[in-house]
Scaffold this motif. Structure first.
Motif: not given
Length: 132
Positions: A33, A80, A82-83, A85-91, A93
């Motif tokens: 990410p 930025y 926060a975005k 962090a969201q991409k990191k969480a998706l990555y 999983s």
């Protein structure tokens, strides 16, 4: 004078580098990410290109982005972060799913214990060519 350097010749180290084979990348592995800075950079590039259509140098865009990022406060950077962090969480999983899939494939390949058909066919064809 005595040469006190102990080590390998340059040619030896090159041989070792050639001997080690670099593994190729798995195209199925999820991409890492972006960081908060790179999330900001994506948006900043678009704005900068709109504001400066005559500027085609990527180095100037990157320099302007770096200056802007450094001047921003933590509150300005928060969306930025926060975005990212969201991409990191998706990555995380998708990477977990990828690793599970890889382990299942490896267990399935090792458990069979029999050589693949292509390997057996290759060995037989090599043996037949020697007989002629």
């Amino acid at each position: 004078m005595k040469d006190t350097k102990v080590g390998r010749k340059k040619s030896d180290s090159k041989k070792n580098l050639k001997a080690t084979k670099k593994m190729g990348k798995d195209p199925n592995k999820p991409k890492r990410p972006p960081t908060a800075y790179f999330v900001f950079l994506e948006e900043f590039r678009e704005k900068y290109k709109r504001d400066n259509p005559n500027n085609k140098l990527a180095s100037q865009v990157a320099k302007a982005c770096g200056v802007k990022w450094k001047s921003m406060s933590d509150q300005d950077k928060a969306p930025y972060v926060a975005k990212a962090a969201q991409k990191k969480a998706l990555y995380d999983s998708s990477l977990e799913e990828y690793r599970k899939k890889q382990s299942l494939e490896q267990e399935g390949g090792v458990a069979s214990g029999s050589p693949e058909v292509s390997e057996v066919g290759l060995e037989e064809s090599v043996g037949e060519e020697d007989e002629d």
